[in-house]
Design an enzyme around this catalytic site. Structure first.
Site, PDB file in Angstrom:
ATOM      1  N   HIS A   1      33.282  40.304  35.649  1.00 22.23           N
ATOM      2  CA  HIS A   1      32.696  41.283  36.577  1.00 22.23           C
ATOM      3  C   HIS A   1      33.435  41.252  37.910  1.00 22.23           C
ATOM      4  O   HIS A   1      33.818  42.297  38.453  1.00 22.23           O
ATOM      5  CB  HIS A   1      31.209  40.942  36.763  1.00 22.23           C
ATOM      6  CG  HIS A   1      30.502  41.766  37.790  1.00 22.23           C
ATOM      7  ND1 HIS A   1      29.676  42.818  37.466  1.00 22.23           N
ATOM      8  CD2 HIS A   1      30.486  41.678  39.143  1.00 22.23           C
ATOM      9  CE1 HIS A   1      29.181  43.347  38.570  1.00 22.23           C
ATOM     10  NE2 HIS A   1      29.657  42.665  39.603  1.00 22.23           N
ATOM     11  N   GLU A   2      33.636  40.057  38.442  1.00 19.98           N
ATOM     12  CA  GLU A   2      34.298  39.931  39.746  1.00 19.98           C
ATOM     13  C   GLU A   2      35.756  40.370  39.682  1.00 19.98           C
ATOM     14  O   GLU A   2      36.259  41.039  40.595  1.00 19.98           O
ATOM     15  CB  GLU A   2      34.205  38.483  40.244  1.00 19.98           C
ATOM     16  CG  GLU A   2      32.797  37.967  40.455  1.00 19.98           C
ATOM     17  CD  GLU A   2      31.962  38.861  41.342  1.00 19.98           C
ATOM     18  OE1 GLU A   2      32.522  39.542  42.218  1.00 19.98           O
ATOM     19  OE2 GLU A   2      30.729  38.891  41.151  1.00 19.98           O
TER      20      GLU A   2
ATOM     21  N   HIS B   1      36.067  44.037  39.869  1.00 19.90           N
ATOM     22  CA  HIS B   1      36.020  44.507  41.259  1.00 19.90           C
ATOM     23  C   HIS B   1      37.424  44.476  41.870  1.00 19.90           C
ATOM     24  O   HIS B   1      37.846  45.416  42.548  1.00 19.90           O
ATOM     25  CB  HIS B   1      35.096  43.616  42.098  1.00 19.90           C
ATOM     26  CG  HIS B   1      33.646  43.979  42.007  1.00 19.90           C
ATOM     27  ND1 HIS B   1      33.176  45.247  42.252  1.00 19.90           N
ATOM     28  CD2 HIS B   1      32.549  43.222  41.732  1.00 19.90           C
ATOM     29  CE1 HIS B   1      31.850  45.263  42.117  1.00 19.90           C
ATOM     30  NE2 HIS B   1      31.458  44.049  41.799  1.00 19.90           N
TER      31      HIS B   1
ATOM     32  N   GLU C   1      29.025  48.828  40.862  1.00 24.68           N
ATOM     33  CA  GLU C   1      28.486  47.711  40.087  1.00 24.68           C
ATOM     34  C   GLU C   1      28.418  48.043  38.603  1.00 24.68           C
ATOM     35  O   GLU C   1      28.688  47.192  37.752  1.00 24.68           O
ATOM     36  CB  GLU C   1      27.107  47.315  40.613  1.00 24.68           C
ATOM     37  CG  GLU C   1      27.126  46.629  41.970  1.00 24.68           C
ATOM     38  CD  GLU C   1      28.065  45.447  42.008  1.00 24.68           C
ATOM     39  OE1 GLU C   1      27.998  44.593  41.091  1.00 24.68           O
ATOM     40  OE2 GLU C   1      28.883  45.374  42.945  1.00 24.68           O
TER      41      GLU C   1
END
Length: 291
Positions: free
Chosen positions: A147-148, A151, A224
């Site tokens: 997830h990070e 980003h 997100e």
């Protein structure tokens, strides 16, 4: 670079559009007739410089400030099996995502949290809390890392900085116009700036910033969902869903500084418009419906 170019071009286009609208509608002449005598073109330029400069300085300092604000221990030489696993996982996923190897760090916090920050896709920092490492299994942590890194791969830090810069530009611009109008047209100040200008301008900045933050938070919530989808791609959809469910079972984490919040969870209810992250049930549903 294309993302930066597009946002800068958009910002410039909006500035030009507003300048054009003011001229077409004759607003400047109206203000001059009221004794405001405000140079709107100059104010637009000054507002853009103020808004964008502050945002980019914040972005440039993001890794430095993150390390100090959160007490991040950057892993340079792994000292245990957990650190070795973290570095190996980030290395593998960074290669999959097509980005440069970010710095990897751990910070002390009982809550399950993580964040990514940095000036570019190839010079980022990914940090994981001790609470997350202690309360999630390896599959779930792997999904959080994915997830990070999504980003980072999506350029979200730069995009948010650019968006905030655009917002800052217009907040300062309109707050200054309002301050001038009140000071000159209402309080009839003829020379310089009266107390009404400074009071009104400051109050307008606060009010407009609150309204503008809703737009920034809306964009943050959209990103997100994209980061969850990216985490599912890098680590596996089941792992990403499991990580979100683990967060759902945990207590609400303490809020990270706004520029660092990347995987933290925020409250709901009336505050939804100011949430940087969507409710966990919506994020889980989005992944499940993507099957």
């Amino acid at each position: 670079m294309m993302r930066i170019f597009l946002f800068l071009a958009t910002n410039a286009a909006i500035l030009l559009a507003i300048s054009f609208i003011f001229n077409v509608l004759g607003l400047k002449s109206t203000l001059d007739a009221q004794g405001v005598n405000l140079n709107l073109d100059g104010l637009l330029m000054m507002s853009a410089i103020i808004g964008m400069t502050g945002s980019f300085i914040s972005l440039a300092m993001s890794k430095w400030s993150a390390k100090r604000a959160m007490g991040v221990h950057v892993i340079t030489h792994p000292e245990n099996q957990t650190e070795q696993w973290l570095l190996a996982t980030v290395t593998r996923q960074a290669q999959q995502a097509g980005i440069g190897m970010p710095e990897v760090g751990i910070f002390e916090a009982p809550e399950a949290n993580a964040f990514a920050t940095g000036m570019s896709r190839d010079s980022a920092l990914v940090a994981i809390s001790t609470g997350l490492l202690n309360n999630m299994d390896e599959d779930e942590v792997e999904a959080v890392i994915g997830h990070e890194l999504t980003h980072v791969a999506n350029g979200d830090m730069v995009t948010m900085a650019l968006m905030q810069g655009v917002v800052n530009t217009f907040v300062y611009f309109f707050a200054t116009v309002i301050g001038h109008v009140v000071d000159r047209a209402v309080f009839k100040t003829e020379r310089g700036y009266g107390p009404a200008y400074y009071i009104t301008q400051m109050a307008a900045q606060i009010a407009l910033s609150i309204l503008a933050s809703m737009l920034v938070m809306w964009f943050s919530r959209r990103r997100e969902f994209r980061a969850d989808a990216g985490g599912a791609k890098l680590a596996g959809r089941d792992k990403m869903i499991a990580a979100l469910r683990a967060l759902q079972r945990a207590h609400e984490p303490t809020a990270l500084p706004a520029q660092l919040a990347a995987f933290g969870i925020n409250g709901g209810g009336i505050s939804r418009l100011f949430m940087s992250h969507p409710p966990l049930e919506e994020r889980i549903a989005a992944l499940e419906n993507a099957r």
